[in-house]
Design a protein around this motif. Structure first.
Motif, PDB file in Angstrom:
ATOM      1  N   SER A  34       0.826  -1.206   0.194  1.00 33.89           N
ATOM      2  CA  SER A  34       0.161   0.047  -0.095  1.00 33.89           C
ATOM      3  C   SER A  34       0.855   1.095  -0.141  1.00 33.89           C
ATOM      4  O   SER A  34       1.957   1.163   0.552  1.00 33.89           O
ATOM      5  CB  SER A  34      -0.796  -0.112   1.104  1.00 33.89           C
ATOM      6  OG  SER A  34      -0.295   0.131   2.417  1.00 33.89           O
ATOM      7  N   LEU A  37      -0.937   9.070  -1.135  1.00 36.74           N
ATOM      8  CA  LEU A  37      -0.948   9.798  -2.024  1.00 36.74           C
ATOM      9  C   LEU A  37       0.291  10.673  -2.192  1.00 36.74           C
ATOM     10  O   LEU A  37       0.546  10.905  -1.117  1.00 36.74           O
ATOM     11  CB  LEU A  37      -2.098  10.644  -2.311  1.00 36.74           C
ATOM     12  CG  LEU A  37      -3.377  10.032  -1.954  1.00 36.74           C
ATOM     13  CD1 LEU A  37      -4.528  11.191  -1.845  1.00 36.74           C
ATOM     14  CD2 LEU A  37      -3.679   9.354  -3.397  1.00 36.74           C
ATOM     15  N   LEU A  65      -2.647   3.657 -13.458  1.00 32.50           N
ATOM     16  CA  LEU A  65      -1.461   4.027 -13.165  1.00 32.50           C
ATOM     17  C   LEU A  65      -0.255   3.945 -14.045  1.00 32.50           C
ATOM     18  O   LEU A  65       1.019   4.596 -13.721  1.00 32.50           O
ATOM     19  CB  LEU A  65      -1.044   3.358 -11.533  1.00 32.50           C
ATOM     20  CG  LEU A  65      -1.910   3.555 -10.405  1.00 32.50           C
ATOM     21  CD1 LEU A  65      -1.558   2.679  -9.161  1.00 32.50           C
ATOM     22  CD2 LEU A  65      -1.836   4.918  -9.917  1.00 32.50           C
ATOM     23  N   VAL A 128       2.881   7.327  -6.875  1.00 36.63           N
ATOM     24  CA  VAL A 128       1.211   7.515  -6.876  1.00 36.63           C
ATOM     25  C   VAL A 128       1.029   9.134  -6.801  1.00 36.63           C
ATOM     26  O   VAL A 128       1.619  10.062  -6.204  1.00 36.63           O
ATOM     27  CB  VAL A 128       0.878   7.107  -5.423  1.00 36.63           C
ATOM     28  CG1 VAL A 128      -0.547   7.217  -5.319  1.00 36.63           C
ATOM     29  CG2 VAL A 128       1.423   5.576  -5.606  1.00 36.63           C
ATOM     30  N   VAL A 160      -4.017   2.106  -2.989  1.00 38.52           N
ATOM     31  CA  VAL A 160      -3.586   3.380  -2.911  1.00 38.52           C
ATOM     32  C   VAL A 160      -4.677   3.911  -1.896  1.00 38.52           C
ATOM     33  O   VAL A 160      -5.814   3.826  -1.941  1.00 38.52           O
ATOM     34  CB  VAL A 160      -3.985   4.182  -4.273  1.00 38.52           C
ATOM     35  CG1 VAL A 160      -4.011   5.752  -4.121  1.00 38.52           C
ATOM     36  CG2 VAL A 160      -2.767   3.779  -5.134  1.00 38.52           C
TER      37      VAL A 160
END
Length: 555
Positions: A34, A37, A65, A128, A160
């Motif tokens: 994980s 942002l 992505l 990200v 995310v």
């Protein structure tokens, strides 16, 4: 044509595993992770072919992505001086040989090579976006032969989380050696080509959490043999007419504007006296009667009235420049790097001269004897990680720390032969001790020790046998600019851990965060005591992210 008996074995593994070509891979599979942002997340796909397989193609498939995913191959580099004779045992190996480190952007023309019965790895990084939507994203890594046939496929799931990684509060500098760029790339110093290279390397530094940059007012008197020389790198131009000096700051202004474009926040002005005790002046060049001449250097005693008078005038004009450009909260000064107690008298003279001139501006130096601070010679010491305890015991506020070649027992570091977990722990240690800054001397030192001669970083990773391999630089010189390393990426992950911990503290409080960090540990986390297993860091970061997510949803 591909041998019909050809087979390729692959495995998704974490970024903290170093894959060696000459040993079996025992790392556990990691298929998910994980990220917050604005975070950079990396994992690897290890691969092993049973026969020689060339011109393989690698694709990273992820519709949303995809544009933010990069694929690099992990290349091996040689290490001769691996460690000192009395190093500790928290290492992967202690023999010279080939170590995984350089991250080379995947080249479709060159393709990927599967060497018979050798484990190698591909490094996958996901940047990200700040505006990414939360959720689960499957990233499919495919390896195909030159006929387009799929020979292997792995899927990694990245979650995310709908929480933004906060801005880095830690001040972080890795010393930038501008002369090494000019030497390696054969660029005239401060030519347009040199400025282009400088900007590329500063951009990469900032991207990886370095928000302070060593700024060479005069040629930095660092890692230079006593009486020796380094190429002249001097941002401030000096002209002497009779007994008068004139200082020109246009080049320094260009440097600051370049750094501003790249996101640099702080400038550490280069040392005003030589390394290891402030005994001499740094090299200062000036135009005298139309000719460029050296005014000061190794033959100048640091207490020479001519130099101290020059320095007084220079600093007065530099401070005027600082104020005119609104840099008062962004500049830091140095006297001398790594003095010891035997240098107390010369350091005292430097401190007593410079301190009143720079009143209100921070003077920082790497030094580890508490007596320098106790005697009032420095207000902002930077002790080594294995010498910081007396400063902590006395409650010194705003502490920084550093490590280099000498910090090779117990404490964290990033030599090639060390496990990446020993690099990754730094962020958690900084959080625990509430440190304000971190300094390291080697972002791109591509000379032999004492700057005696240039080296090829792809062939020499130990400064010509001067330091443990991996100490002197974090980036390699690519044809198109900097090539990053495993050590740089893992250091970046450590800094992201720190930011994530600070975010969690905002939500649950510092006491709860410390309890989470140390949950299950037999001893408290410190600079010398910390988990050694790579999997612990992966699990712990997932726990941090989970709590961030839960507390973000409840707000």
């Amino acid at each position: 044509m591909l041998n019909r008996a050809a087979r390729m074995e692959t495995r998704c593994i974490s970024s903290l595993i170093k894959v060696f070509a000459d040993e079996e891979l025992h790392a556990p599979t990691q298929l998910r992770g994980s990220a917050l942002l604005g975070e950079s997340y990396s994992f690897q796909v290890a691969y092993r072919a049973n026969v020689l397989m060339r011109s393989l193609q690698v694709r990273a498939e992820q519709s949303e992505l995809g544009p933010n995913i990069t694929v690099r191959t992990v290349e091996l580099v040689p290490a001769n001086m691996v460690s000192y004779h009395d190093a500790d045992e928290h290492v992967l190996r202690s023999t010279s040989g080939l170590y995984p480190d350089a991250l080379i952007p995947f080249d479709t023309n060159r393709g990927l090579t599967g060497y018979p019965n050798q484990w190698r790895s591909i490094w996958i990084t996901v940047e990200v976006p700040l505006n990414a939507k939360a959720g689960l994203f499957d990233i499919c890594i495919q390896i195909a032969n030159d006929s387009g046939e799929l020979v292997s496929e792995e899927t990694f799931t990245l979650e995310v989380i709908a929480a933004t990684l906060p801005e880095q509060s830690l001040i972080h500098t890795e010393w930038f050696h501008v002369d090494c760029l000019a030497t390696y790339y054969k660029a005239d110093i401060f030519s347009e080509y040199h400025w282009q290279l400088i900007e590329q390397y500063i951009h990469t530094a900032v991207k990886h959490g370095m928000n302070m940059i060593l700024t060479p007012l005069f040629t930095p008197p660092l890692d230079t043999e006593i009486g020796g020389d380094r190429p002249t790198i001097q941002l401030v131009q000096v002209e002497r007419t009779g007994e008068k000096y004139n200082f020109t700051f246009e080049r320094l202004k260009r440097w600051i504007e370049l750094c501003d474009r790249s996101g640099v926040k702080y400038f550490e002005f280069s040392h005003l006296f030589t390394q290891w005790g402030a005994k001499h002046a740094p090299k200062v060049m000036a135009m005298v009667d139309g000719q460029l001449k050296q005014l000061f250097g190794w033959d100048t005693d640091s207490r020479d009235p001519e130099y101290t008078g020059f320095l007084t005038l220079f600093l007065q004009e530099l401070l005027a420049f600082v104020k005119e450009n609104g840099l008062e909260q962004r500049v830091y000064f140095h006297l001398s790097d790594e003095p010891n107690l035997a240098d107390m008298d010369t350091y005292r003279a430097a401190s007593e001269l410079i301190g009143p001139i720079l009143e209100g501006f921070p003077i920082i130096d790497a030094l580890s004897e508490y007596e320098f601070y106790e005697s009032g010679l420095i207000k902002h010491p930077i002790p080594a990680s294995n010498g910081i305890q007396p400063f902590l015991d006395h409650g010194v506020e705003g502490l920084w720390t550093y490590y280099c070649c000498a910090q090779y027992k117990l404490v964290s570091n990033r030599f090639l032969h060390m496990p990446s977990s020993r690099n990754r722990v730094l962020g958690m240690q900084i959080y625990k001790l509430k440190l304000k800054g971190f300094l390291h001397w080697g972002y791109n030192f591509w000379y032999a020790q004492f700057s005696k001669y240039p080296i090829d970083p792809f062939q020499v990773t130990d400064a010509g046998g001067g330091f443990p391999a991996g100490d002197a630089f974090l980036v390699y010189p690519g044809a198109e600019g900097p090539i990053e390393s495993i050590r740089l990426e893992v250091l970046t992950e450590a800094l992201q851990d720190l930011r994530a911990l600070e975010l969690l503290e905002q939500k649950v409080g510092r006491e709860a965060v410390i309890a989470l960090l140390e949950d299950g540990l037999e001893q408290e986390l410190s600079l010398e005591v910390y988990p050694q297993e790579a999997e612990w860091y992966i699990r712990k970061r997932e726990e941090i992210n989970r709590l961030v997510s839960e507390n973000s949803c409840s707000e």
